[in-house]
Motif scaffolding. Structure first.
Motif, PDB file in Angstrom:
ATOM      1  N   LYS A   1      -4.947   2.701   0.795  1.00 15.64           N
ATOM      2  CA  LYS A   1      -4.725   4.159   0.152  1.00 15.64           C
ATOM      3  C   LYS A   1      -3.687   3.996  -0.931  1.00 15.64           C
ATOM      4  CE  LYS A   1      -5.319   6.527   4.380  1.00 15.64           C
ATOM      5  NZ  LYS A   1      -4.839   7.712   5.217  1.00 15.64           N
ATOM      6  N   ALA A   2      -4.119   4.730  -1.797  1.00 13.93           N
ATOM      7  CA  ALA A   2      -2.908   5.004  -3.082  1.00 13.93           C
ATOM      8  C   ALA A   2      -1.621   5.045  -2.584  1.00 13.93           C
ATOM      9  CB  ALA A   2      -3.385   6.139  -4.031  1.00 13.93           C
ATOM     10  N   GLY A   3      -0.822   4.312  -3.257  1.00 13.83           N
ATOM     11  CA  GLY A   3       0.684   4.393  -3.070  1.00 13.83           C
ATOM     12  C   GLY A   3       1.159   3.532  -1.841  1.00 13.83           C
ATOM     13  N   GLU A   4       0.103   2.931  -0.959  1.00 19.41           N
ATOM     14  CA  GLU A   4       0.497   2.284   0.336  1.00 19.41           C
ATOM     15  C   GLU A   4       0.689   0.876   0.025  1.00 19.41           C
ATOM     16  OE1 GLU A   4      -1.342   2.854   4.759  1.00 19.41           O
ATOM     17  OE2 GLU A   4      -2.537   2.610   3.199  1.00 19.41           O
ATOM     18  N   VAL A   5       1.705   0.174   0.949  1.00 10.37           N
ATOM     19  CA  VAL A   5       1.645  -0.984   0.891  1.00 10.37           C
ATOM     20  C   VAL A   5       1.107  -1.552   2.608  1.00 10.37           C
ATOM     21  CG1 VAL A   5       3.236  -3.191   0.839  1.00 10.37           C
ATOM     22  CG2 VAL A   5       3.719  -1.231  -0.668  1.00 10.37           C
ATOM     23  N   VAL A   6       0.396  -2.458   2.443  1.00 13.65           N
ATOM     24  CA  VAL A   6      -0.287  -2.713   3.633  1.00 13.65           C
ATOM     25  C   VAL A   6      -0.048  -4.179   4.020  1.00 13.65           C
ATOM     26  CG1 VAL A   6      -2.410  -3.066   5.015  1.00 13.65           C
ATOM     27  CG2 VAL A   6      -2.153  -0.958   3.776  1.00 13.65           C
ATOM     28  N   GLY A   7       0.254  -4.585   5.064  1.00 15.50           N
ATOM     29  CA  GLY A   7       0.681  -6.066   5.540  1.00 15.50           C
ATOM     30  C   GLY A   7      -0.190  -6.613   6.324  1.00 15.50           C
ATOM     31  N   ILE A   8      -0.548  -7.896   5.989  1.00 11.93           N
ATOM     32  CA  ILE A   8      -1.435  -8.588   6.888  1.00 11.93           C
ATOM     33  C   ILE A   8      -0.698  -9.783   7.660  1.00 11.93           C
ATOM     34  CG2 ILE A   8      -3.590  -9.941   6.959  1.00 11.93           C
ATOM     35  CD1 ILE A   8      -4.639  -8.553   4.809  1.00 11.93           C
TER      36      ILE A   8
ATOM     37  N   TYR B   1      14.519  -9.872  -3.334  1.00 10.68           N
ATOM     38  CA  TYR B   1      14.879  -8.768  -3.709  1.00 10.68           C
ATOM     39  C   TYR B   1      14.056  -8.050  -4.757  1.00 10.68           C
ATOM     40  CZ  TYR B   1      17.737  -4.355  -3.235  1.00 10.68           C
ATOM     41  OH  TYR B   1      18.249  -2.894  -3.207  1.00 10.68           O
ATOM     42  N   GLU B   2      14.343  -8.741  -6.004  1.00 10.75           N
ATOM     43  CA  GLU B   2      13.408  -8.338  -7.277  1.00 10.75           C
ATOM     44  C   GLU B   2      12.058  -8.048  -7.155  1.00 10.75           C
ATOM     45  OE1 GLU B   2      14.741 -11.062 -10.221  1.00 10.75           O
ATOM     46  OE2 GLU B   2      16.922 -10.106 -10.436  1.00 10.75           O
ATOM     47  N   ILE B   3      11.434  -9.167  -6.380  1.00 11.61           N
ATOM     48  CA  ILE B   3       9.937  -8.949  -6.113  1.00 11.61           C
ATOM     49  C   ILE B   3       9.820  -7.907  -5.257  1.00 11.61           C
ATOM     50  CG2 ILE B   3       8.020 -10.182  -5.097  1.00 11.61           C
ATOM     51  CD1 ILE B   3       8.853 -11.208  -7.578  1.00 11.61           C
ATOM     52  N   TYR B   4      10.601  -7.569  -4.588  1.00 11.43           N
ATOM     53  CA  TYR B   4      10.280  -6.409  -3.363  1.00 11.43           C
ATOM     54  C   TYR B   4      10.659  -4.993  -4.359  1.00 11.43           C
ATOM     55  CZ  TYR B   4      11.290  -9.531   0.397  1.00 11.43           C
ATOM     56  OH  TYR B   4      11.428 -10.690   1.403  1.00 11.43           O
ATOM     57  N   GLY B   5      11.433  -4.954  -5.217  1.00 13.52           N
ATOM     58  CA  GLY B   5      11.463  -4.019  -6.025  1.00 13.52           C
ATOM     59  C   GLY B   5      10.421  -3.719  -7.042  1.00 13.52           C
ATOM     60  N   ILE B   6       9.510  -4.755  -7.427  1.00  9.53           N
ATOM     61  CA  ILE B   6       8.565  -4.766  -8.233  1.00  9.53           C
ATOM     62  C   ILE B   6       7.308  -4.157  -7.582  1.00  9.53           C
ATOM     63  CG2 ILE B   6       6.564  -5.823  -9.549  1.00  9.53           C
ATOM     64  CD1 ILE B   6       9.059  -7.871 -10.204  1.00  9.53           C
ATOM     65  N   ILE B   7       7.178  -4.545  -6.273  1.00 11.05           N
ATOM     66  CA  ILE B   7       6.193  -4.401  -5.193  1.00 11.05           C
ATOM     67  C   ILE B   7       6.428  -2.700  -5.038  1.00 11.05           C
ATOM     68  CG2 ILE B   7       5.122  -4.177  -2.779  1.00 11.05           C
ATOM     69  CD1 ILE B   7       5.750  -7.384  -3.032  1.00 11.05           C
ATOM     70  N   ASN B   8       7.457  -2.046  -4.687  1.00 12.80           N
ATOM     71  CA  ASN B   8       7.799  -0.776  -4.698  1.00 12.80           C
ATOM     72  C   ASN B   8       7.418  -0.063  -5.719  1.00 12.80           C
ATOM     73  OD1 ASN B   8       8.843  -1.236  -2.227  1.00 12.80           O
ATOM     74  ND2 ASN B   8      10.821  -0.740  -2.535  1.00 12.80           N
ATOM     75  N   LYS B   9       7.571  -0.208  -7.036  1.00 13.69           N
ATOM     76  CA  LYS B   9       7.142   0.340  -8.118  1.00 13.69           C
ATOM     77  C   LYS B   9       5.798   0.460  -8.212  1.00 13.69           C
ATOM     78  CE  LYS B   9      11.416  -0.715 -10.984  1.00 13.69           C
ATOM     79  NZ  LYS B   9      12.000  -1.450 -12.129  1.00 13.69           N
ATOM     80  N   LEU B  10       5.130  -0.705  -8.093  1.00 13.66           N
ATOM     81  CA  LEU B  10       3.628  -0.563  -8.027  1.00 13.66           C
ATOM     82  C   LEU B  10       2.893   0.575  -7.162  1.00 13.66           C
ATOM     83  CD1 LEU B  10       2.907  -4.368  -8.075  1.00 13.66           C
ATOM     84  CD2 LEU B  10       2.688  -2.923 -10.040  1.00 13.66           C
ATOM     85  N   ALA B  11       3.701   0.467  -5.741  1.00 14.64           N
ATOM     86  CA  ALA B  11       3.312   1.643  -4.928  1.00 14.64           C
ATOM     87  C   ALA B  11       3.457   3.066  -5.468  1.00 14.64           C
ATOM     88  CB  ALA B  11       3.849   1.332  -3.642  1.00 14.64           C
ATOM     89  N   GLU B  12       4.807   3.255  -6.075  1.00 15.49           N
ATOM     90  CA  GLU B  12       4.986   4.423  -6.542  1.00 15.49           C
ATOM     91  C   GLU B  12       4.164   4.780  -7.649  1.00 15.49           C
ATOM     92  OE1 GLU B  12       9.161   3.816  -7.515  1.00 15.49           O
ATOM     93  OE2 GLU B  12       9.944   3.788  -5.460  1.00 15.49           O
ATOM     94  N   ALA B  13       3.679   3.901  -8.306  1.00 13.79           N
ATOM     95  CA  ALA B  13       2.687   4.274  -9.522  1.00 13.79           C
ATOM     96  C   ALA B  13       1.168   4.544  -9.093  1.00 13.79           C
ATOM     97  CB  ALA B  13       2.659   3.003 -10.444  1.00 13.79           C
ATOM     98  N   GLY B  14       1.018   4.071  -7.602  1.00 17.68           N
ATOM     99  CA  GLY B  14      -0.284   4.707  -6.964  1.00 17.68           C
ATOM    100  C   GLY B  14      -1.230   3.448  -6.648  1.00 17.68           C
ATOM    101  N   LYS B  15      -0.651   2.339  -6.994  1.00 16.90           N
ATOM    102  CA  LYS B  15      -1.483   1.243  -6.777  1.00 16.90           C
ATOM    103  C   LYS B  15      -1.506   1.016  -5.204  1.00 16.90           C
ATOM    104  CE  LYS B  15      -1.524  -0.115 -11.193  1.00 16.90           C
ATOM    105  NZ  LYS B  15      -2.558   0.324 -11.969  1.00 16.90           N
ATOM    106  N   ALA B  16      -2.618   0.552  -4.808  1.00 16.83           N
ATOM    107  CA  ALA B  16      -2.946   0.016  -3.367  1.00 16.83           C
ATOM    108  C   ALA B  16      -2.475  -1.457  -3.353  1.00 16.83           C
ATOM    109  CB  ALA B  16      -4.203   0.277  -3.043  1.00 16.83           C
ATOM    110  N   VAL B  17      -1.655  -1.805  -2.378  1.00 19.14           N
ATOM    111  CA  VAL B  17      -0.732  -3.192  -2.314  1.00 19.14           C
ATOM    112  C   VAL B  17      -1.183  -3.739  -0.955  1.00 19.14           C
ATOM    113  CG1 VAL B  17       1.004  -4.687  -2.734  1.00 19.14           C
ATOM    114  CG2 VAL B  17       0.829  -2.632  -4.099  1.00 19.14           C
ATOM    115  N   ILE B  18      -1.741  -5.131  -0.957  1.00 18.32           N
ATOM    116  CA  ILE B  18      -2.002  -5.720  -0.018  1.00 18.32           C
ATOM    117  C   ILE B  18      -0.812  -6.982   0.004  1.00 18.32           C
ATOM    118  CG2 ILE B  18      -3.362  -7.042   1.704  1.00 18.32           C
ATOM    119  CD1 ILE B  18      -5.665  -5.698   0.440  1.00 18.32           C
TER     120      ILE B  18
END
Length: 506
Positions: free
Chosen positions: A287-294, A444-461
């Protein structure tokens, strides 16, 4: 007891950059000595000085080995006295046999004729020492990465190693192979062989090391003795990054919207073995704004699934449907997948993610040249603005966007790959092992980027072999085993035990 190795006041300068400043390192006989530090701290540079990659005269300071000052002009000079380095990128020839690789450059020959009987017999002895049962004439390409790493170590033993240097030896290994390698190092220690271990996996450092040296910004910060039990991961991190990391994962404030990506009945066969069913009826929603792990063990099919989804770049006889924002989309080629709104950040950034000999600017715009072009001609000013914008926003540490990408640290290379795909304007980002081979600060910096992408409404796997990473970053986790999703759980109900239980029961 006298150290087997002393490096005194090592200083190494490149044009405009001081990579090492008065670094000191001592290694005792029969010791496992870990060297840790952020990417770009100078660890690999120091080892290249020690192994003769950077010859005497290109640096200042002294190298003492077994009580004698040494001056190496080539790698062969250091190997001749028993200092062997195994790099992260293994130096094996895939289409040669194990025996041929072990004796390459050190052939058992008389009058120019190789004695294969002797070579094969000696290879069997060496393989037994590292726990391998492979036939000496097995091709390197036909064995897995973990076994290839052991062949490298067997090769080192053949050169009568006294000090073994391993640079990120477990970065591409699964947990089982990593444990086997660490057990092997401890076995060597009992035989009197010293080892230098460079790794970002702090649990490995604390598990096997006798002492730990921390390097930060090209200088020695601290050497810690592990025998008294006062060294823990938090202490190492403080020394590495020069600050407290009170939480390994930045806080997330997830606002999850409607489904963006829906994959139904995804089925894939192996690209070279048409009868091997690799991905078996996978269903996935993000979903939009969601980080899904595999999550899953090595060989579960996670990367194969991601690559097959991204423009069918892996596999054959692919069936199933893909919807973006509720509409069927064509992802049958990479350009079509990109146009549909998918981006895939590969686990192997150096081979598939970047053009290492080109500079940052060109790498960032590579996946979306249309947006920096007019009538098929690149607009240099526009391209420079875009590259500088991502360099600033993602914190890429470099002299400029004209620096060669291959000269960046692993963490900064990963930021360039992320920049490239962010510039393509995706709705869905698939991140395959996004923090592999990078230090805790850069993670930690990469994690921060992932969070920003999710906050921008991206769907992240996020595909990761590090379960704490998945648990720390995901909103929901799919568990994969043998090409199937065998469990799905919100992160609040997930744990390492629950994930492993799902794998073992499937």
């Amino acid at each position: 007891m006298q150290p087997i190795l002393e490096m005194r006041d090592i200083t190494k300068t490149f044009p405009g950059v001081k990579a090492l400043t008065n670094v000191n390192l001592s290694v005792m006989p029969a010791e496992i000595h870990a060297i840790v530090g952020e990417n770009g701290a100078g660890k690999s540079t120091l080892m290249k000085v020690l192994s003769g990659v950077y010859p005497d005269g290109t640096f200042t300071g002294k190298i003492m080995f077994e009580g004698k000052e040494q001056k190496f002009s080539t790698i062969s000079d250091s190997e001749d006295i028993g200092i062997i380095i195994i790099h992260q990128e293994l130096a094996l020839v895939p289409l040669l046999s194990i025996a041929e690789n072990i004796f390459l450059g050190h052939e058992t020959a008389k009058m120019g004729v190789i004695n294969w009987y002797e070579a094969f017999a000696r290879t069997k002895e060496l393989l037994a020492k590292v726990g391998l049962k492979e036939n000496p004439d097995t091709l390197i390409t036909n064995i897995g990465t973990g076994k290839q790493q052991l062949v490298e170590i067997a090769k080192a033993l053949n050169k009568k190693v006294k000090l073994l240097i391993l640079d990120e030896p477990t970065s591409s290994l699964n947990e089982k192979d990593s444990d086997a390698l660490l057990e092997l190092l401890m076995g060597f220690r009992s035989q009197g062989i010293s080892s230098i271990l460079i790794t970002h996996k702090l649990n490995e450092v604390t598990k096997v090391s006798d002492r730990i040296t921390v390097i930060r910004d090209g200088s020695t910060i601290d050497t810690m003795d592990c025998s008294d039990g006062t060294v823990d991961e938090d202490r190492i991190i403080r020394a590495m990054v020069g600050r407290e990391l009170s939480d390994r994962y930045p806080p997330r404030h997830a606002t999850i919207g409607e489904p963006v990506l829906e994959v139904k009945d995804w089925s894939v066969y192996h690209p070279h073995h048409a009868d091997r069913h690799t991905i078996k009826g996978v269903n996935l929603t993000v979903k939009a704004g969601e980080v899904v792990g595999i999550a899953g063990l090595m060989g579960a099919g996670r990367t194969e699934f991601a690559m097959s989804l991204f423009g069918r770049s892996w596999g054959q006889k692919i069936t199933g449907s893909v919807k973006l924002h509720g509409k069927d989309v064509d992802v049958s080629t990479i350009p079509r997948a990109v146009d549909a709104g998918l981006a895939y950040v590969t686990e192997d950034r150096k081979t598939y993610g970047l053009v290492l000999i080109d500079h940052i600017k060109h790498n960032i715009t590579l996946a979306n040249l249309e947006d920096v072009s007019k009538k098929g001609v690149i607009d240099d000013i526009r391209e420079l603005q875009v590259a500088n914008g991502y360099r600033r926003d993602l914190g890429i540490r470099s002299s400029s966007v004209f620096q060669k990408t291959g000269n960046l640290s692993g963490g900064n290379q990963q930021k360039v790959v992320l920049s490239k795909w962010l510039f393509s304007g995706p709705d869905v980002l698939i991140l395959d092992e996004p923090t592999r081979g990078i230090d805790v600060g850069a993670k930690y910096e990469i994690y921060g980027i992932i969070n920003k992408l999710a906050e921008a409404g991206k769907a992240v796997i996020v595909i990761s072999s590090e379960m704490p990473e998945l648990l720390g970053m995901s909103d929901r986790i799919y568990v994969m085993n043998e090409g199937r999703f065998v469990a799905e759980m919100p992160v609040a109900e997930a744990s390492q035990e629950a994930i492993m239980r799902a794998i073992m029961r499937s």
